[in-house]
Structures are given as C-alpha cells and as structure tokens.
Write a protein that holds these residues in place. Sequence first.
Motif, PDB file in Angstrom:
ATOM      1  N   ALA A  75       4.202   0.272  -8.102  1.00 21.19           N
ATOM      2  CA  ALA A  75       3.570   0.474  -6.794  1.00 21.19           C
ATOM      3  C   ALA A  75       3.303   1.948  -6.543  1.00 21.19           C
ATOM      4  N   LYS A  76       4.284   2.800  -6.849  1.00 25.20           N
ATOM      5  CA  LYS A  76       4.106   4.243  -6.651  1.00 25.20           C
ATOM      6  C   LYS A  76       2.943   4.776  -7.481  1.00 25.20           C
ATOM      7  N   LYS A  77       2.849   4.332  -8.728  1.00 23.07           N
ATOM      8  CA  LYS A  77       1.760   4.770  -9.607  1.00 23.07           C
ATOM      9  C   LYS A  77       0.410   4.304  -9.075  1.00 23.07           C
ATOM     10  N   ASP A  78       0.343   3.043  -8.627  1.00 15.61           N
ATOM     11  CA  ASP A  78      -0.909   2.501  -8.092  1.00 15.61           C
ATOM     12  C   ASP A  78      -1.346   3.250  -6.836  1.00 15.61           C
ATOM     13  N   ILE A  79      -0.399   3.518  -5.961  1.00 15.64           N
ATOM     14  CA  ILE A  79      -0.707   4.238  -4.720  1.00 15.64           C
ATOM     15  C   ILE A  79      -1.152   5.656  -5.036  1.00 15.64           C
ATOM     16  N   GLU A  80      -0.461   6.319  -5.943  1.00 11.47           N
ATOM     17  CA  GLU A  80      -0.826   7.686  -6.323  1.00 11.47           C
ATOM     18  C   GLU A  80      -2.237   7.735  -6.898  1.00 11.47           C
ATOM     19  N   LEU A  81      -2.569   6.777  -7.748  1.00  9.27           N
ATOM     20  CA  LEU A  81      -3.905   6.710  -8.330  1.00  9.27           C
ATOM     21  C   LEU A  81      -4.963   6.520  -7.236  1.00  9.27           C
ATOM     22  N   PHE A  82      -4.694   5.602  -6.312  1.00 11.53           N
ATOM     23  CA  PHE A  82      -5.623   5.341  -5.210  1.00 11.53           C
ATOM     24  C   PHE A  82      -5.811   6.590  -4.344  1.00 11.53           C
ATOM     25  N   ILE A  83      -4.716   7.215  -3.961  1.00 15.01           N
ATOM     26  CA  ILE A  83      -4.780   8.411  -3.117  1.00 15.01           C
ATOM     27  C   ILE A  83      -5.562   9.522  -3.826  1.00 15.01           C
ATOM     28  N   ASN A  84      -5.289   9.734  -5.098  1.00 15.56           N
ATOM     29  CA  ASN A  84      -6.001  10.779  -5.844  1.00 15.56           C
ATOM     30  C   ASN A  84      -7.496  10.506  -5.905  1.00 15.56           C
ATOM     31  N   LYS A  85      -7.880   9.245  -6.091  1.00 18.09           N
ATOM     32  CA  LYS A  85      -9.309   8.891  -6.162  1.00 18.09           C
ATOM     33  C   LYS A  85     -10.014   9.182  -4.838  1.00 18.09           C
ATOM     34  N   SER A 142      -4.506   0.093   5.449  1.00 16.95           N
ATOM     35  CA  SER A 142      -3.262   0.737   5.876  1.00 16.95           C
ATOM     36  C   SER A 142      -3.488   2.190   6.249  1.00 16.95           C
ATOM     37  N   LEU A 143      -4.460   2.825   5.605  1.00 15.50           N
ATOM     38  CA  LEU A 143      -4.735   4.241   5.856  1.00 15.50           C
ATOM     39  C   LEU A 143      -5.739   4.480   6.979  1.00 15.50           C
ATOM     40  N   LEU A 144      -6.136   3.436   7.670  1.00 12.21           N
ATOM     41  CA  LEU A 144      -6.994   3.632   8.838  1.00 12.21           C
ATOM     42  C   LEU A 144      -6.217   4.283   9.979  1.00 12.21           C
ATOM     43  N   GLU A 145      -4.905   4.108   9.950  1.00 18.22           N
ATOM     44  CA  GLU A 145      -4.001   4.769  10.888  1.00 18.22           C
ATOM     45  C   GLU A 145      -3.213   5.823  10.108  1.00 18.22           C
ATOM     46  N   GLU A 146      -2.769   6.864  10.773  1.00 17.64           N
ATOM     47  CA  GLU A 146      -1.946   7.893  10.126  1.00 17.64           C
ATOM     48  C   GLU A 146      -0.758   7.222   9.431  1.00 17.64           C
ATOM     49  N   CYS A 147      -0.525   7.592   8.186  1.00 15.39           N
ATOM     50  CA  CYS A 147       0.498   6.920   7.388  1.00 15.39           C
ATOM     51  C   CYS A 147       1.024   7.878   6.321  1.00 15.39           C
ATOM     52  N   SER A 148       2.332   7.912   6.140  1.00 19.00           N
ATOM     53  CA  SER A 148       2.922   8.732   5.078  1.00 19.00           C
ATOM     54  C   SER A 148       2.937   7.936   3.767  1.00 19.00           C
ATOM     55  N   ILE A 149       3.169   8.625   2.674  1.00 18.20           N
ATOM     56  CA  ILE A 149       3.291   7.955   1.374  1.00 18.20           C
ATOM     57  C   ILE A 149       4.431   6.932   1.420  1.00 18.20           C
ATOM     58  N   GLU A 150       5.540   7.311   2.035  1.00 14.23           N
ATOM     59  CA  GLU A 150       6.691   6.418   2.112  1.00 14.23           C
ATOM     60  C   GLU A 150       6.351   5.147   2.907  1.00 14.23           C
ATOM     61  N   GLU A 151       5.644   5.300   4.021  1.00  8.41           N
ATOM     62  CA  GLU A 151       5.247   4.140   4.817  1.00  8.41           C
ATOM     63  C   GLU A 151       4.269   3.265   4.044  1.00  8.41           C
ATOM     64  N   LEU A 152       3.360   3.907   3.339  1.00  5.69           N
ATOM     65  CA  LEU A 152       2.384   3.176   2.537  1.00  5.69           C
ATOM     66  C   LEU A 152       3.086   2.377   1.442  1.00  5.69           C
ATOM     67  N   LEU A 153       4.053   2.997   0.791  1.00  2.00           N
ATOM     68  CA  LEU A 153       4.816   2.319  -0.257  1.00  2.00           C
ATOM     69  C   LEU A 153       5.561   1.116   0.318  1.00  2.00           C
ATOM     70  N   LYS A 160       4.852  -0.679   2.993  1.00  2.24           N
ATOM     71  CA  LYS A 160       3.881  -1.731   3.326  1.00  2.24           C
ATOM     72  C   LYS A 160       3.404  -2.454   2.062  1.00  2.24           C
ATOM     73  N   PHE A 161       3.133  -1.669   1.022  1.00  2.41           N
ATOM     74  CA  PHE A 161       2.625  -2.218  -0.232  1.00  2.41           C
ATOM     75  C   PHE A 161       3.663  -3.142  -0.871  1.00  2.41           C
ATOM     76  N   LEU A 162       4.915  -2.705  -0.892  1.00  2.00           N
ATOM     77  CA  LEU A 162       5.983  -3.512  -1.474  1.00  2.00           C
ATOM     78  C   LEU A 162       6.229  -4.784  -0.661  1.00  2.00           C
ATOM     79  N   ASP A 163       6.047  -4.714   0.658  1.00  2.94           N
ATOM     80  CA  ASP A 163       6.187  -5.897   1.503  1.00  2.94           C
ATOM     81  C   ASP A 163       5.070  -6.908   1.245  1.00  2.94           C
ATOM     82  N   GLU A 164       3.892  -6.404   0.910  1.00  3.32           N
ATOM     83  CA  GLU A 164       2.712  -7.255   0.737  1.00  3.32           C
ATOM     84  C   GLU A 164       2.611  -7.862  -0.666  1.00  3.32           C
ATOM     85  N   TYR A 165       3.002  -7.109  -1.678  1.00  2.93           N
ATOM     86  CA  TYR A 165       2.798  -7.530  -3.065  1.00  2.93           C
ATOM     87  C   TYR A 165       4.119  -7.662  -3.816  1.00  2.93           C
TER      88      TYR A 165
END
Length: 87
Positions: A69-79, A44-55, A57-62
């Motif tokens: 979801a917010k915690k998982d995304i935040e952890l991933f982004i921080n890593k 999802s981050l191969l293209e420009e994407c905001s946190i809101e857009e990422l969230l 997409k993530f909620l649509d997929e899982y």
Amino acid sequence: MKIKAGFMLREVAGNYVVVPVGEASKEFKGIITLNSSGAFLWKSLLEECSIEELLEKFLDEYDIDEETAKKDIELFINKIKEVNILE
C-alpha cells in the motif's frame, strides 16, 4: 496535501478519467486515466489529507499489506506531483 482545484474525476464506460476544467485546462493539456484504486486515492485527496491518513483509508478499503500500500500510494503521489496537480 490535496488535489488542486480545476480537475474533475469522471467515470466513463467503467473507466476513470481526470480532466482539467476552467483555468486548469490552460495549463494542463490532456487527460489522466486511473484504475479503481487510483480513483479511490484521488477522491481521498479532494480534502486535505496526510500520507498517514491516506494509508489508513487505503488499508481500510483494500485487502492489501501495508508495504505494498505504501509503495502504491508513493507511486500515485509522485505521478500527480510530476504533472503539478497536488497542492
């Protein structure tokens, strides 16, 4: 935000790995392993994407609640910020 150029995601024997290529391999030594949700976020981050857009997409997929979801995304982004892979 988006993934910097010079990193490739590959699936190897059912596991996802990210490896540096070209100039990126001079700065980043090693590989990153991801689970399937990490690989989804990476793609999802191969293209420009905001946190809101990422969230969204993530909620649509899982099948996951928004708070988790917010915690998982935040952890991933921080890593990936820690290893300087995110623009």
